[in-house]
Design an enzyme around this catalytic site. Structure first.
Site, short mmCIF file in Angstrom:
data_model
loop_
_atom_site.label_atom_id
_atom_site.label_comp_id
_atom_site.label_asym_id
_atom_site.label_seq_id
_atom_site.Cartn_x
_atom_site.Cartn_y
_atom_site.Cartn_z
CG ASN A 9 13.16 63.32 4.66
OD1 ASN A 9 12.63 62.80 3.69
ND2 ASN A 9 13.01 64.60 4.96
CG ASN A 10 15.85 56.60 9.43
OD1 ASN A 10 16.26 55.73 8.66
ND2 ASN A 10 16.19 56.63 10.71
CE LYS A 13 12.01 55.43 12.04
NZ LYS A 13 11.53 56.44 13.04
CG ASP A 76 9.05 58.76 18.35
OD1 ASP A 76 10.03 59.13 17.69
OD2 ASP A 76 9.00 58.87 19.59
CG PHE A 159 18.09 51.22 10.88
CD1 PHE A 159 17.43 52.15 11.68
CD2 PHE A 159 17.30 50.35 10.13
CE1 PHE A 159 16.04 52.22 11.73
CE2 PHE A 159 15.91 50.41 10.17
CZ PHE A 159 15.28 51.34 10.97
CE1 TYR A 161 21.23 52.61 21.19
CE2 TYR A 161 19.17 53.28 20.13
CZ TYR A 161 20.28 53.58 20.91
OH TYR A 161 20.44 54.84 21.42
CE LYS A 182 14.80 45.63 12.08
NZ LYS A 182 15.65 46.79 11.69
CG HIS A 187 10.12 47.75 17.08
ND1 HIS A 187 11.13 47.04 16.48
CD2 HIS A 187 10.50 49.06 17.00
CE1 HIS A 187 12.09 47.86 16.09
NE2 HIS A 187 11.73 49.09 16.38
NE ARG A 188 9.86 51.42 11.91
CZ ARG A 188 11.08 51.33 12.43
NH1 ARG A 188 11.89 50.35 12.07
NH2 ARG A 188 11.48 52.20 13.33
#
Length: 204
Positions: A9-10, A13, A76, A159, A161, A182, A187-188
């Site tokens: 629910n972020n 993200k 995660d 968002f 870091y 981005k 990484h995502r």
């Protein structure tokens, strides 16, 4: 149409994942959009353990309520700083003690690195994706990107870091990148890019 249920629910993200997967012929829904109210305890010792646990609990809930044509995807992610022996790692979102307080987490990180030279501030973002298909088959993939930690905040985007994570190849912090920049190198973005072919096969 098959749905991908994001075990999160972020809001930021979820938005990022939807942007990265927007070319797939699939509905992408957050837990809130699916009216799922569950708080999975992230007590694993690794990114994969936490991601897999989140995905599995949501998968089991969907099966119990009789849902069809779905994939569950959990993410995660975290920051690992060399000088701090991998901190904050799996505790990235709650590094300061309060979950999701980006400002406090960044402040603590800067305090921990106070006086540390630039050459010792190497770091990497790690994203672990866990995916369960409707039949309960598990798939996991990892993406990572290396950079280093700045001495102060740079940029207003992103968002977590992002304002402290400097990416040398583009000479910018993650918070100074636009979403397209981005998503291409993060990484995502890397982890989800690896998963796209698999997802395409699962939604056929």
């Amino acid at each position: 149409m098959k749905k991908i249920i994001l075990a999160s629910n972020n809001i930021k993200k979820v938005k990022e994942i939807k942007q990265i997967l927007n070319d797939l012929d699939v509905e992408i829904k957050s837990l809130n959009e699916e009216k799922i109210n569950i708080d999975v305890i992230e007590d694993g010792k690794t990114f994969e353990e936490n991601a897999k646990k989140k995905a599995k609990e949501i998968y089991e809930l969907l099966r119990e309520r009789g849902d069809k044509d779905f994939i569950v995807l959990a993410d995660d992610s975290g920051l690992c700083v060399d000088y701090l022996n991998g901190e904050p790692g799996i505790y990235s979102a709650r590094y300061s003690g309060e979950h999701g307080n980006d400002e406090a987490n960044n402040k603590k990180l800067l305090e921990k690195l106070k006086g540390v030279s630039d050459k010792e501030r190497g770091a990497k973002f790690i994203c672990q994706i866990a995916l369960f298909d409707e039949e309960g088959a598990y798939y996991g993939i990892t993406g990572e990107v290396k950079g280093y930690i700045l001495n102060n905040i740079h940029g207003n985007g992103g968002f977590g870091y992002d304002p402290l994570f400097f990416y040398p190849s583009l000479n910018k912090s993650f918070a100074e990148l636009n979403s397209d920049e981005k998503n291409l190198i993060s990484h995502r973005g890397k982890a989800l890019s690896k998963l796209k072919d698999l997802i395409v096969n699962l939604i056929k």
